[in-house]
Design a protein around this motif. Sequence first.
Motif, PDB file in Angstrom:
ATOM      1  N   CYS A 284       1.055  -1.063   0.083  1.00 14.44           N
ATOM      2  CA  CYS A 284       0.063  -0.042  -0.012  1.00 14.44           C
ATOM      3  C   CYS A 284       0.791   1.105  -0.062  1.00 14.44           C
ATOM      4  CB  CYS A 284      -0.974  -0.057   1.291  1.00 14.44           C
ATOM      5  SG  CYS A 284      -2.134   1.459   1.292  1.00 14.44           S
ATOM      6  N   GLN A 285       0.695   2.224  -0.884  1.00 13.75           N
ATOM      7  CA  GLN A 285       1.487   3.500  -1.151  1.00 13.75           C
ATOM      8  C   GLN A 285       0.833   4.773  -0.648  1.00 13.75           C
ATOM      9  OE1 GLN A 285       4.689   3.257  -2.356  1.00 13.75           O
ATOM     10  NE2 GLN A 285       4.253   1.205  -1.928  1.00 13.75           N
ATOM     11  N   SER A 286      -0.320   4.312  -0.011  1.00  9.13           N
ATOM     12  CA  SER A 286      -1.092   5.652   0.823  1.00  9.13           C
ATOM     13  C   SER A 286      -0.997   5.668   2.254  1.00  9.13           C
ATOM     14  CB  SER A 286      -2.608   5.659   0.479  1.00  9.13           C
ATOM     15  OG  SER A 286      -3.059   4.291   1.124  1.00  9.13           O
ATOM     16  N   ALA A 287      -1.447   6.605   2.914  1.00  8.92           N
ATOM     17  CA  ALA A 287      -1.566   6.574   4.457  1.00  8.92           C
ATOM     18  C   ALA A 287      -2.039   5.329   4.971  1.00  8.92           C
ATOM     19  CB  ALA A 287      -2.212   7.928   4.784  1.00  8.92           C
ATOM     20  N   LYS A 288      -1.575   4.692   5.850  1.00 14.67           N
ATOM     21  CA  LYS A 288      -1.963   3.436   6.346  1.00 14.67           C
ATOM     22  C   LYS A 288      -1.596   3.233   7.725  1.00 14.67           C
ATOM     23  CE  LYS A 288       2.606   1.503   4.454  1.00 14.67           C
ATOM     24  NZ  LYS A 288       3.039   0.614   3.399  1.00 14.67           N
ATOM     25  N   ASP A 289      -2.243   2.140   8.222  1.00 15.47           N
ATOM     26  CA  ASP A 289      -1.976   1.564   9.553  1.00 15.47           C
ATOM     27  C   ASP A 289      -2.447   0.220   9.511  1.00 15.47           C
ATOM     28  OD1 ASP A 289      -0.972   1.323  12.141  1.00 15.47           O
ATOM     29  OD2 ASP A 289      -2.543   2.788  12.864  1.00 15.47           O
ATOM     30  N   LEU A 290      -1.555  -0.582  10.515  1.00 13.11           N
ATOM     31  CA  LEU A 290      -2.155  -2.211  10.619  1.00 13.11           C
ATOM     32  C   LEU A 290      -2.151  -2.449  11.742  1.00 13.11           C
ATOM     33  CD1 LEU A 290      -1.691  -5.031   9.312  1.00 13.11           C
ATOM     34  CD2 LEU A 290       1.005  -4.759   9.871  1.00 13.11           C
ATOM     35  N   TYR A 291      -3.121  -3.211  12.265  1.00 16.90           N
ATOM     36  CA  TYR A 291      -3.635  -3.721  13.651  1.00 16.90           C
ATOM     37  C   TYR A 291      -3.804  -5.333  13.499  1.00 16.90           C
ATOM     38  CZ  TYR A 291      -6.339  -4.385  18.104  1.00 16.90           C
ATOM     39  OH  TYR A 291      -6.606  -4.726  19.185  1.00 16.90           O
ATOM     40  N   ILE A 292      -2.777  -5.968  14.075  1.00 18.20           N
ATOM     41  CA  ILE A 292      -2.828  -7.389  14.247  1.00 18.20           C
ATOM     42  C   ILE A 292      -3.569  -7.687  15.584  1.00 18.20           C
ATOM     43  CG2 ILE A 292      -1.829  -9.600  14.054  1.00 18.20           C
ATOM     44  CD1 ILE A 292      -1.755  -7.939  11.259  1.00 18.20           C
ATOM     45  N   VAL A 293      -4.770  -8.467  15.696  1.00 21.06           N
ATOM     46  CA  VAL A 293      -5.427  -8.668  16.849  1.00 21.06           C
ATOM     47  C   VAL A 293      -5.079 -10.250  17.321  1.00 21.06           C
ATOM     48  CG1 VAL A 293      -7.639  -9.140  17.798  1.00 21.06           C
ATOM     49  CG2 VAL A 293      -7.280  -7.406  15.784  1.00 21.06           C
ATOM     50  N   GLU A 294      -4.357 -10.035  18.566  1.00 22.66           N
ATOM     51  CA  GLU A 294      -3.892 -11.196  19.209  1.00 22.66           C
ATOM     52  C   GLU A 294      -5.053 -12.289  19.224  1.00 22.66           C
ATOM     53  OE1 GLU A 294      -1.202 -10.328  22.244  1.00 22.66           O
ATOM     54  OE2 GLU A 294      -0.004  -9.079  21.039  1.00 22.66           O
ATOM     55  N   ASN A 295      -4.524 -13.843  19.364  1.00 27.72           N
ATOM     56  CA  ASN A 295      -5.421 -14.559  19.701  1.00 27.72           C
ATOM     57  C   ASN A 295      -7.011 -14.701  18.801  1.00 27.72           C
ATOM     58  OD1 ASN A 295      -3.734 -15.518  21.584  1.00 27.72           O
ATOM     59  ND2 ASN A 295      -4.145 -13.958  22.945  1.00 27.72           N
ATOM     60  N   SER A 296      -6.794 -13.822  17.695  1.00 28.58           N
ATOM     61  CA  SER A 296      -8.243 -13.944  17.023  1.00 28.58           C
ATOM     62  C   SER A 296      -7.881 -14.755  15.681  1.00 28.58           C
ATOM     63  CB  SER A 296      -8.208 -12.465  16.717  1.00 28.58           C
ATOM     64  OG  SER A 296      -9.377 -12.176  16.202  1.00 28.58           O
ATOM     65  N   GLY A 297      -9.212 -15.233  15.101  1.00 31.29           N
ATOM     66  CA  GLY A 297      -9.436 -15.863  14.080  1.00 31.29           C
ATOM     67  C   GLY A 297     -10.036 -15.194  12.982  1.00 31.29           C
ATOM     68  N   HIS A 298     -10.602 -15.815  12.056  1.00 32.86           N
ATOM     69  CA  HIS A 298     -11.354 -15.130  11.059  1.00 32.86           C
ATOM     70  C   HIS A 298     -12.761 -14.569  11.489  1.00 32.86           C
ATOM     71  CE1 HIS A 298     -11.867 -14.613   6.667  1.00 32.86           C
ATOM     72  NE2 HIS A 298     -12.919 -15.289   6.679  1.00 32.86           N
ATOM     73  N   ARG A 299     -13.176 -13.445  11.069  1.00 30.86           N
ATOM     74  CA  ARG A 299     -14.290 -12.640  11.384  1.00 30.86           C
ATOM     75  C   ARG A 299     -14.271 -12.572  12.829  1.00 30.86           C
ATOM     76  NH1 ARG A 299     -16.906 -15.675   6.840  1.00 30.86           N
ATOM     77  NH2 ARG A 299     -17.268 -17.472   8.187  1.00 30.86           N
ATOM     78  N   ALA A 300     -13.156 -12.715  13.494  1.00 32.79           N
ATOM     79  CA  ALA A 300     -13.381 -12.666  15.095  1.00 32.79           C
ATOM     80  C   ALA A 300     -12.851 -11.385  15.681  1.00 32.79           C
ATOM     81  CB  ALA A 300     -12.632 -13.949  15.910  1.00 32.79           C
ATOM     82  N   ASN A 301     -12.081 -10.313  15.242  1.00 31.19           N
ATOM     83  CA  ASN A 301     -11.439  -9.356  15.638  1.00 31.19           C
ATOM     84  C   ASN A 301     -12.419  -8.520  16.562  1.00 31.19           C
ATOM     85  OD1 ASN A 301      -9.192 -10.227  14.179  1.00 31.19           O
ATOM     86  ND2 ASN A 301      -9.622  -8.906  12.577  1.00 31.19           N
ATOM     87  N   MET A 302     -13.821  -8.157  16.060  1.00 28.45           N
ATOM     88  CA  MET A 302     -14.460  -7.269  16.739  1.00 28.45           C
ATOM     89  C   MET A 302     -15.127  -8.009  18.140  1.00 28.45           C
ATOM     90  SD  MET A 302     -17.823  -7.486  14.297  1.00 28.45           S
ATOM     91  CE  MET A 302     -16.845  -7.474  12.906  1.00 28.45           C
ATOM     92  N   TYR A 303     -15.016  -9.164  18.117  1.00 31.74           N
ATOM     93  CA  TYR A 303     -15.419 -10.118  19.159  1.00 31.74           C
ATOM     94  C   TYR A 303     -14.323 -10.424  20.329  1.00 31.74           C
ATOM     95  CZ  TYR A 303     -19.381 -10.241  16.177  1.00 31.74           C
ATOM     96  OH  TYR A 303     -20.410  -9.740  15.356  1.00 31.74           O
ATOM     97  N   GLU A 304     -12.911 -10.475  19.584  1.00 26.27           N
ATOM     98  CA  GLU A 304     -11.966 -10.693  20.623  1.00 26.27           C
ATOM     99  C   GLU A 304     -11.523  -9.634  21.492  1.00 26.27           C
ATOM    100  OE1 GLU A 304      -8.910 -12.627  22.632  1.00 26.27           O
ATOM    101  OE2 GLU A 304     -10.393 -13.548  21.321  1.00 26.27           O
ATOM    102  N   GLN A 305     -11.484  -8.363  20.868  1.00 28.04           N
ATOM    103  CA  GLN A 305     -11.080  -7.128  21.627  1.00 28.04           C
ATOM    104  C   GLN A 305     -11.736  -6.025  20.857  1.00 28.04           C
ATOM    105  OE1 GLN A 305      -6.708  -6.591  21.087  1.00 28.04           O
ATOM    106  NE2 GLN A 305      -6.104  -8.624  21.428  1.00 28.04           N
ATOM    107  N   PRO A 306     -13.194  -6.127  21.484  1.00 25.50           N
ATOM    108  CA  PRO A 306     -13.960  -5.149  20.951  1.00 25.50           C
ATOM    109  C   PRO A 306     -13.688  -3.763  21.180  1.00 25.50           C
ATOM    110  CG  PRO A 306     -15.244  -6.398  22.596  1.00 25.50           C
ATOM    111  CD  PRO A 306     -13.963  -7.015  22.377  1.00 25.50           C
ATOM    112  N   LYS A 307     -13.273  -3.410  22.238  1.00 32.94           N
ATOM    113  CA  LYS A 307     -13.293  -2.124  22.601  1.00 32.94           C
ATOM    114  C   LYS A 307     -11.765  -1.429  22.008  1.00 32.94           C
ATOM    115  CE  LYS A 307     -12.178   1.088  26.510  1.00 32.94           C
ATOM    116  NZ  LYS A 307     -11.934   1.183  27.953  1.00 32.94           N
ATOM    117  N   ALA A 308     -10.867  -2.286  21.928  1.00 30.66           N
ATOM    118  CA  ALA A 308      -9.632  -1.976  21.086  1.00 30.66           C
ATOM    119  C   ALA A 308      -9.823  -1.729  19.659  1.00 30.66           C
ATOM    120  CB  ALA A 308      -8.477  -2.991  21.550  1.00 30.66           C
TER     121      ALA A 308
END
Length: 322
Positions: A284-308
């Motif tokens: 990606c060549q535009s402004a960007k950020d990356l967040y890898i959610v620990e201990n999370s699987g597929h479609r699970a990020n919003m439920y593994e660490q919802p607040k963060a």
Amino acid sequence: MSKKSKIITGLGAASTLAAATDFFLCRTLFDQTLNRKKLKKGKQLSLADADLNDEQKTQRHKELLLCKKWIQNVAVDKVSVESEDQVQLVGMIYPSHDHTSHRWVIALHDYACCKEDMRPVARAFHEQGYHVLTPDARAHGESEGSLISLGWNERRDLLRWIDAVLEMDSQAEIVLYGISMGADTILFCPQEKLPAAVRCIIEDGGYTSVYDILSWQMTHYYKMPPFPILDSMGVLVKQKMKFSIRKASALPKMEKALLPTLFLHGEKDVHVPCDMAFSLYDACQSAKDLYIVENSGHRANMYEQPKAYYQKIFRFLDEHMK
């Protein structure tokens, strides 16, 4: 029959059997993966919680209960558009309570899911003052269509939804949010051709290309090498859906990216390997950020660490939607 003739006959029979086996396997993979009618015998079954662990399912259940109460106080509208190839597409709009707001999010669901599965995301954005549009992808939910292209042809449908938002609100400032196939529907779009109203991209669980994700699934689930079956399936895709699975890639689009993009991915995603998130982010060549959610699987990020998870999203948008 001479010995030489027997060998030639045997080789011919073996070649015929190999070709027949290849055709059967590629047709089976095509039907089980991309054909709506064969996939669930014509019925859409949501797999939104299929990969969640017990704690994540509990969190999702809590979210759905909150959504049930929330939706009672929202004037939900059902809308539809027609695709380039005359397929009727259906979506839901959750209008903001702030009638002066021009902020919109178009939230795209994953493969084998539907617009109703996006209600937790819709609620989170709605509470931030956004109008929310959640479409059913073609061959999903209430939308028409029988074939699924894993985001490639769906990207043209997204352009119709963007136009629909702009018809409703000419001053709209649009965020594109998608999960996995929904994410790639967004990433496959050439950003230089998107309207200026599109301001940011939030992608969760996207893959690098159609070929890469099918190849991963073949080796991971079917324990088979991609070649030659996947290449034969590519011929079938070209015939029926008019695109090349090898050329259907997000990476070239990321190399020309213009829009601020937040990449989200589950550390333990077994359906879309986390390495793909790093490849997309690096390209990606535009402004960007990356967040890898620990201990999370597929479609699970919003439920593994919802607040963060939502903090990361809305801080990114606050920075880039000024």
